[in-house]
Motif scaffolding. Structure first.
Motif, PDB file in Angstrom:
ATOM      1  N   THR A 210       0.837  -1.196   0.000  1.00  0.00           N
ATOM      2  CA  THR A 210       0.000   0.000   0.000  1.00  0.00           C
ATOM      3  C   THR A 210       0.874   1.249   0.000  1.00  0.00           C
ATOM      4  O   THR A 210       1.929   1.280   0.627  1.00  0.00           O
ATOM      5  N   ALA A 211       0.412   2.284  -0.696  1.00  0.00           N
ATOM      6  CA  ALA A 211       1.159   3.530  -0.788  1.00  0.00           C
ATOM      7  C   ALA A 211       0.313   4.716  -0.345  1.00  0.00           C
ATOM      8  O   ALA A 211      -0.908   4.728  -0.513  1.00  0.00           O
ATOM      9  N   LEU A 212       0.984   5.712   0.217  1.00  0.00           N
ATOM     10  CA  LEU A 212       0.384   6.981   0.603  1.00  0.00           C
ATOM     11  C   LEU A 212       0.914   8.039  -0.358  1.00  0.00           C
ATOM     12  O   LEU A 212       2.110   8.073  -0.646  1.00  0.00           O
ATOM     13  N   PHE A 213       0.037   8.892  -0.871  1.00  0.00           N
ATOM     14  CA  PHE A 213       0.455   9.939  -1.808  1.00  0.00           C
ATOM     15  C   PHE A 213      -0.092  11.271  -1.330  1.00  0.00           C
ATOM     16  O   PHE A 213      -1.299  11.518  -1.384  1.00  0.00           O
ATOM     17  N   ILE A 214       0.802  12.119  -0.795  1.00  0.00           N
ATOM     18  CA  ILE A 214       0.416  13.451  -0.322  1.00  0.00           C
ATOM     19  C   ILE A 214       1.392  14.467  -0.922  1.00  0.00           C
ATOM     20  O   ILE A 214       2.365  14.875  -0.280  1.00  0.00           O
ATOM     21  N   PRO A 215       1.166  14.896  -2.161  1.00  0.00           N
ATOM     22  CA  PRO A 215       2.098  15.828  -2.804  1.00  0.00           C
ATOM     23  C   PRO A 215       1.991  17.251  -2.280  1.00  0.00           C
ATOM     24  O   PRO A 215       2.930  18.032  -2.411  1.00  0.00           O
ATOM     25  N   ASP A 216       0.841  17.607  -1.706  1.00  0.00           N
ATOM     26  CA  ASP A 216       0.629  18.959  -1.194  1.00  0.00           C
ATOM     27  C   ASP A 216      -0.132  18.947   0.120  1.00  0.00           C
ATOM     28  O   ASP A 216      -1.203  18.332   0.230  1.00  0.00           O
TER      29      ASP A 216
END
Length: 317
Positions: A210-216
């Motif tokens: 599983t991945a978390l993606f928080i670019p901003d």
């Protein structure tokens, strides 16, 4: 003479075996059934940055550094022959070509696009789905309620909806979208200068990882959740790394709040190496020294156990 010939023969066989094993490992690494691929790592303005005459950008013009595309992730399922895009950036043309040429070639250019918010690097690539460019119909675009309304009610984006170049699909906070038997996507709200839309990060789940993606995001402490605890739940965490520290740009940082890399490093300093290894910094401003591969700042942070996203990296799900 015979002995020498025998030794040379053994060496030749050894080299051939080594090459085959090495090639096999390399091929195997590329054959995950489901995975994320990094299609861009720069902040909205990209690298080089418009109007920049500093050393960071002149290093591109003099040939020292290569162009960096705006942040985007590709989600690929080789088993179901599907692919999705996270963010519609100004570099969408070459990012979709990357997916098509190097990952999965299909009749459908993309099976869906997930948007995070209405800042220029994250949605303006939608314009290339219009009649002036691709002109196809029915490209699925996933958006939160305010983001969806913004596209529907503001030109030129509304034309994409009107003439059906895109099909807007609604997302809800903490509500999971099932893409297929192996892949799921869950948006979650984060605080971030929501002038035109809300802002979300994503949890992207496969059968294995599983991945978390928080670019901003504005600052970690302004979020209701603990970023440390959220990172511990996943295998990869692609986190906002816009600026390295407070001194990087000469402007009021309250206008463009982001967690500095130094702040994130400090926040995780007492965590295990296993946890730190999950943090993969992404979304770098052109001024950020960590955008440059050989910078001392980047190397120092890597020594502490943190990682940095790079275009072309793949992460199994």
């Amino acid at each position: 003479m015979k002995l020498r010939l025998f030794v040379l023969t053994l060496l030749f066989i050894s080299v051939q075996c080594t090459v085959k094993v090495s090639d096999k490992k390399k091929t195997t690494a590329k054959k995950h059934n489901q995975y994320l691929t990094i299609l861009g790592i720069a902040q909205d303005g990209g690298y080089p940055h418009i109007g920049c005459e500093k050393v960071c950008c002149t290093n591109f013009y003099n040939g020292t550094y290569q162009k960096k595309k705006v942040v985007a992730l590709g989600l690929v399922d080789q088993q179901s022959k599907q692919k999705w895009l996270f963010e519609a950036t100004p570099d969408i043309s070459t990012q979709l070509a990357d997916l098509e040429q190097h990952h999965l070639k299909t009749n459908n250019i993309i099976d869906g696009v997930f948007l995070t918010h209405a800042h220029i690097g994250h949605y303006t690539g939608l314009m290339y789905f219009g009649r002036e460019a691709l002109g196809k119909q029915g490209t699925k675009v996933y958006a939160m309620p305010k983001m969806k309304s913004f596209i529907e009610t503001n030109g030129p984006w509304s034309q994409l909806v009107t003439i059906k170049n895109i099909e807007l699909l609604s997302l809800q906070n903490d509500s999971t979208i099932t893409l297929n038997k192996q892949l799921k996507v869950t948006p979650f709200l984060v605080p971030h200068r929501d002038e035109f839309s809300e802002t979300v990060g994503y949890t992207i789940s496969g059968s294995k990882k599983t991945a978390l993606f928080i670019p901003d995001i504005d600052k970690w402490h302004t979020w209701k959740k603990s970023i440390i605890e959220e990172v511990k739940k996943v295998d990869y965490a692609f986190l906002d790394a816009t600026f390295f520290n407070q001194k990087e740009v000469k402007r009021a940082m309250t206008e463009v709040p982001h967690p500095f890399i130094q702040e994130t490093v400090e926040l995780f300093k007492n965590e295990s190496e296993e946890v730190k290894n999950k943090v993969i910094f992404i979304h770098f401003n052109h001024t950020n020294p960590a955008l440059q591969d050989n910078s001392k700042e980047k190397k120092e942070v890597e020594k502490l156990g943190f990682k940095f996203a790079s275009e072309g990296q793949n992460y199994e799900l």
